[in-house]
Design a protein around this motif. Structure first.
Motif, PDB file in Angstrom:
ATOM      1  N   PRO A 267     -35.257  15.050  30.216  1.00  0.00           N
ATOM      2  CA  PRO A 267     -36.454  14.578  30.742  1.00  0.00           C
ATOM      3  C   PRO A 267     -37.502  14.558  32.294  1.00  0.00           C
ATOM      4  CG  PRO A 267     -33.520  13.741  32.306  1.00  0.00           C
ATOM      5  CD  PRO A 267     -33.795  14.541  31.745  1.00  0.00           C
ATOM      6  N   SER A 268     -38.757  13.515  31.315  1.00  0.00           N
ATOM      7  CA  SER A 268     -39.540  13.935  32.042  1.00  0.00           C
ATOM      8  C   SER A 268     -39.358  13.232  34.077  1.00  0.00           C
ATOM      9  CB  SER A 268     -40.707  13.201  31.992  1.00  0.00           C
ATOM     10  OG  SER A 268     -40.436  11.563  31.613  1.00  0.00           O
ATOM     11  N   GLY A 269     -39.554  13.651  34.742  1.00  0.00           N
ATOM     12  CA  GLY A 269     -39.485  13.195  36.356  1.00  0.00           C
ATOM     13  C   GLY A 269     -38.292  13.647  36.775  1.00  0.00           C
ATOM     14  N   GLU A 270     -37.913  13.080  38.078  1.00  0.00           N
ATOM     15  CA  GLU A 270     -36.727  13.301  39.035  1.00  0.00           C
ATOM     16  C   GLU A 270     -35.649  12.744  38.228  1.00  0.00           C
ATOM     17  OE1 GLU A 270     -36.832  13.205  43.221  1.00  0.00           O
ATOM     18  OE2 GLU A 270     -38.238  14.637  43.046  1.00  0.00           O
ATOM     19  N   VAL A 271     -34.215  13.718  38.017  1.00  0.00           N
ATOM     20  CA  VAL A 271     -32.450  13.243  37.956  1.00  0.00           C
ATOM     21  C   VAL A 271     -32.444  13.386  39.219  1.00  0.00           C
ATOM     22  CG1 VAL A 271     -30.852  13.318  36.461  1.00  0.00           C
ATOM     23  CG2 VAL A 271     -32.764  14.631  35.289  1.00  0.00           C
ATOM     24  N   ASP A 272     -32.328  12.263  40.175  1.00  0.00           N
ATOM     25  CA  ASP A 272     -31.595  12.849  41.052  1.00  0.00           C
ATOM     26  C   ASP A 272     -30.374  11.930  40.989  1.00  0.00           C
ATOM     27  OD1 ASP A 272     -32.609   9.664  40.771  1.00  0.00           O
ATOM     28  OD2 ASP A 272     -31.846   9.448  42.291  1.00  0.00           O
ATOM     29  N   ALA A 273     -29.362  12.830  41.796  1.00  0.00           N
ATOM     30  CA  ALA A 273     -27.690  12.442  41.605  1.00  0.00           C
ATOM     31  C   ALA A 273     -27.447  13.139  43.184  1.00  0.00           C
ATOM     32  CB  ALA A 273     -27.068  13.368  40.802  1.00  0.00           C
ATOM     33  N   GLU A 274     -26.445  12.310  43.176  1.00  0.00           N
ATOM     34  CA  GLU A 274     -25.730  12.837  45.038  1.00  0.00           C
ATOM     35  C   GLU A 274     -24.813  13.574  44.384  1.00  0.00           C
ATOM     36  OE1 GLU A 274     -23.736  10.567  49.145  1.00  0.00           O
ATOM     37  OE2 GLU A 274     -24.471   9.471  46.991  1.00  0.00           O
ATOM     38  N   ILE A 275     -24.666  15.159  44.187  1.00  0.00           N
ATOM     39  CA  ILE A 275     -24.045  16.150  44.331  1.00  0.00           C
ATOM     40  C   ILE A 275     -23.379  17.295  45.288  1.00  0.00           C
ATOM     41  CG2 ILE A 275     -24.261  15.664  42.017  1.00  0.00           C
ATOM     42  CD1 ILE A 275     -26.290  18.139  41.604  1.00  0.00           C
ATOM     43  N   ASP A 276     -22.585  18.390  44.730  1.00  0.00           N
ATOM     44  CA  ASP A 276     -22.319  19.487  45.857  1.00  0.00           C
ATOM     45  C   ASP A 276     -23.348  20.111  45.061  1.00  0.00           C
ATOM     46  OD1 ASP A 276     -21.926  21.794  46.695  1.00  0.00           O
ATOM     47  OD2 ASP A 276     -19.972  20.845  47.657  1.00  0.00           O
ATOM     48  N   GLY A 277     -25.037  20.952  45.367  1.00  0.00           N
ATOM     49  CA  GLY A 277     -25.416  21.574  44.141  1.00  0.00           C
ATOM     50  C   GLY A 277     -24.695  22.750  44.216  1.00  0.00           C
ATOM     51  N   ARG A 278     -23.765  23.196  44.929  1.00  0.00           N
ATOM     52  CA  ARG A 278     -23.912  24.806  44.977  1.00  0.00           C
ATOM     53  C   ARG A 278     -22.602  24.881  43.916  1.00  0.00           C
ATOM     54  NH1 ARG A 278     -19.659  27.740  46.807  1.00  0.00           N
ATOM     55  NH2 ARG A 278     -18.863  25.814  47.601  1.00  0.00           N
ATOM     56  N   ARG A 279     -21.495  23.944  44.261  1.00  0.00           N
ATOM     57  CA  ARG A 279     -20.116  23.775  42.835  1.00  0.00           C
ATOM     58  C   ARG A 279     -21.259  23.471  41.352  1.00  0.00           C
ATOM     59  NH1 ARG A 279     -16.406  24.050  45.321  1.00  0.00           N
ATOM     60  NH2 ARG A 279     -15.647  23.910  47.374  1.00  0.00           N
ATOM     61  N   ILE A 280     -22.208  21.978  41.661  1.00  0.00           N
ATOM     62  CA  ILE A 280     -22.381  22.213  39.700  1.00  0.00           C
ATOM     63  C   ILE A 280     -23.300  23.237  39.720  1.00  0.00           C
ATOM     64  CG2 ILE A 280     -23.758  20.671  38.507  1.00  0.00           C
ATOM     65  CD1 ILE A 280     -21.259  19.365  40.102  1.00  0.00           C
ATOM     66  N   GLU A 281     -24.308  24.443  39.833  1.00  0.00           N
ATOM     67  CA  GLU A 281     -24.563  24.981  39.890  1.00  0.00           C
ATOM     68  C   GLU A 281     -23.662  26.242  39.003  1.00  0.00           C
ATOM     69  OE1 GLU A 281     -27.773  28.777  41.120  1.00  0.00           O
ATOM     70  OE2 GLU A 281     -27.881  26.867  42.629  1.00  0.00           O
ATOM     71  N   ARG A 282     -22.371  26.572  40.215  1.00  0.00           N
ATOM     72  CA  ARG A 282     -21.977  27.141  39.339  1.00  0.00           C
ATOM     73  C   ARG A 282     -21.234  26.648  38.190  1.00  0.00           C
ATOM     74  NH1 ARG A 282     -16.727  27.687  43.005  1.00  0.00           N
ATOM     75  NH2 ARG A 282     -15.900  25.564  43.361  1.00  0.00           N
ATOM     76  N   LEU A 283     -20.935  25.361  38.312  1.00  0.00           N
ATOM     77  CA  LEU A 283     -19.659  25.123  37.310  1.00  0.00           C
ATOM     78  C   LEU A 283     -20.842  25.141  36.221  1.00  0.00           C
ATOM     79  CD1 LEU A 283     -18.851  21.374  36.939  1.00  0.00           C
ATOM     80  CD2 LEU A 283     -19.726  22.458  35.069  1.00  0.00           C
ATOM     81  N   LEU A 284     -22.337  24.848  35.507  1.00  0.00           N
ATOM     82  CA  LEU A 284     -23.305  25.057  35.067  1.00  0.00           C
ATOM     83  C   LEU A 284     -22.896  26.797  34.639  1.00  0.00           C
ATOM     84  CD1 LEU A 284     -25.805  22.617  35.748  1.00  0.00           C
ATOM     85  CD2 LEU A 284     -24.120  22.204  34.428  1.00  0.00           C
ATOM     86  N   ARG A 285     -23.176  27.795  35.342  1.00  0.00           N
ATOM     87  CA  ARG A 285     -23.722  28.853  34.632  1.00  0.00           C
ATOM     88  C   ARG A 285     -21.981  29.258  33.912  1.00  0.00           C
ATOM     89  NH1 ARG A 285     -25.150  29.800  40.328  1.00  0.00           N
ATOM     90  NH2 ARG A 285     -23.051  30.818  40.740  1.00  0.00           N
ATOM     91  N   ASN A 286     -21.052  28.618  34.549  1.00  0.00           N
ATOM     92  CA  ASN A 286     -19.465  28.889  34.104  1.00  0.00           C
ATOM     93  C   ASN A 286     -19.845  28.531  32.451  1.00  0.00           C
ATOM     94  OD1 ASN A 286     -18.288  30.204  35.640  1.00  0.00           O
ATOM     95  ND2 ASN A 286     -17.421  28.874  36.945  1.00  0.00           N
ATOM     96  N   LEU A 287     -20.226  27.462  32.588  1.00  0.00           N
ATOM     97  CA  LEU A 287     -20.733  26.558  30.494  1.00  0.00           C
ATOM     98  C   LEU A 287     -21.515  27.723  29.787  1.00  0.00           C
ATOM     99  CD1 LEU A 287     -20.594  22.924  31.510  1.00  0.00           C
ATOM    100  CD2 LEU A 287     -18.668  24.739  31.221  1.00  0.00           C
TER     101      LEU A 287
END
Length: 411
Positions: A267-287
């Protein structure tokens, strides 16, 4: 013949319709209830009439009037006694039923409470054992079952702790020699051009296996930390689009080597969320790595969505897919859908298990849809703020291709 009438009786109390009926009957007795006035009070009574024929005198009507006040008093007394006795009997029956029910239900309630306590972890709770009745037998059987269950759970917990400690200790102990081996291997790998072809090939194989061994060791350490409950998320408000972009940038070389194009729908614009960016990035790399590995070189679609309560990322491939039995085991540790299949991304079999742990750490969902020869889709759904409860995902599952995806997500 002169009509004899009692002095205190007025003939007006005899109903006219009764007299008419008496005249018409042939010797039968006719009855009718009436109301008598005695000392200014109305009393119940009954009049009995019958025709009679007196020789030489002719036909006459004979009426006898009876005062039923004493019988009415007796009847009232009997009714009152029956009513009072019935109320007392009902109270007695209710009281006996209450105490009998309480006597029967109380052990069941105690058993239910003890069962709930055991389910919550209080394995030392037991039922009282008194007497030799059926309830006492049930209590003893329940306590034996609880004792056996406690022993088995304690044994399994001990084995689990030993296993976790073994994995953790071995992983830590292997880090030092692995570091030395990696330094030596990197030195040989960097100078492989000076080696003979056979030695050069061995150096390259050794370098790849050391890299894979290091990834496996890191995954083992991470999963052991989850098992020990020592993992805490470092939450901060971030743009999920940026995290997705970093994950794609890190995995893009692998996608290019496999001939898979990564298509992005955000989507256009920011998709803000309260997350642990390092873990979510690792999760997405795994997927993404999993999608590239099984995508058969076909395009990989990455979609991002958000609503008022949640954000979501889906990774979809059009590769070999999975059966229902494989989908049920996809998050098991060290499980692979096709063990004979050659892996090119150096997977350890722990990536999706760690991804599921990272998702649970954020209070989110990690769901999968797959069909054989149609591909698979992993959907990650996270709350926009920590602790927020959500009951739907901004993205559809199964995925919807093209522009219909956003409309389907809103539905």
């Amino acid at each position: 013949m002169q009509s004899p009438i009692s002095a205190d009786l007025a003939t007006e109390i005899i109903p006219a319709d009764l007299r008419t009926s008496v005249r018409k009957t042939n010797g039968k007795l006719l009855y009718q209830s009436i109301s008598l006035t005695v000392d200014g009070f109305s009393q119940p009574g009954i009049v009995v009439g019958a025709p009679i024929e007196i020789p030489l005198a002719g036909k006459y009507e004979l009426y006898l009037v009876f005062d039923l006040s004493s019988q009415q008093q007796t009847l009232d007394f009997v009714q009152g006694t029956l009513l009072l006795g019935g109320i007392i009997l009902l109270l007695m029956i209710g009281g006996v039923s209450y105490f009998v029910t309480l006597w029967i239900v109380r052990p069941v309630r105690v058993a239910a409470a003890v069962s709930e306590d055991i389910a919550k972890g209080a394995l030392d709770r037991r039922l009282p054992e008194k007497g030799e009745d059926v309830i006492a037998v049930l209590g003893r059987s329940f306590n034996k079952m609880a004792d056996s269950l406690q022993q088995q759970i304690t044994k399994l917990a001990s084995v689990s702790k030993m296993q976790q400690r073994f994995v953790s200790d071995v992983s830590h102990e292997l880090r030092t020699p692995l570091t030395t081996i990696k330094l030596a291997g990197d030195l040989i790998f960097n100078n492989r051009d000076k080696l003979e072809p056979a030695a050069k090939r061995s150096a390259e194989l050794m370098h790849d296996q050391i890299e894979r061994f290091q990834v496996l060791l890191n995954d083992l350490l991470e999963i052991s930390r989850y098992d020990a409950g020592a993992v805490h998320a470092e939450l901060e408000v971030q743009d999920l689009n940026g995290v997705v972009g970093m994950a794609i940038a890190g995995i893009e070389p692998l996608a290019m080597s496999k001939g898979s194009k990564i298509e992005i729908e955000i989507p256009s614009g920011e998709v803000d969320a309260e997350i642990d960016g390092r873990r979510i990035e690792r999760l997405l790399r795994n997927l993404l790595a999993n999608a590239i590995e099984h995508g058969e070189g076909k395009p990989i679609r990455v979609a991002v969505g958000m609503d008022e309560h949640a954000v979501a990322v889906s990774v979809t491939d059009s590769g070999i897919g999975m059966t229902r039995a494989e989908v049920d085991r996809v998050f098991d540790r060290f499980w692979r859908a096709d063990p004979a299949r050659k892996r090119t991304s150096g997977g350890t079999g722990l990536g999706l298990a760690i991804s599921l742990e990272d998702t649970n750490l954020h209070g989110g969902w990690l769901q999968v849809w797959a069909k054989p020869d149609e591909g698979a889709c992993f959907r990650l759904t996270l709350p926009r703020r920590s602790g927020v409860i959500f009951n739907s995902s901004p993205l559809p599952l199964p995925p919807v291709k093209g522009a219909k995806a956003n409309k389907e997500a809103k539905k």
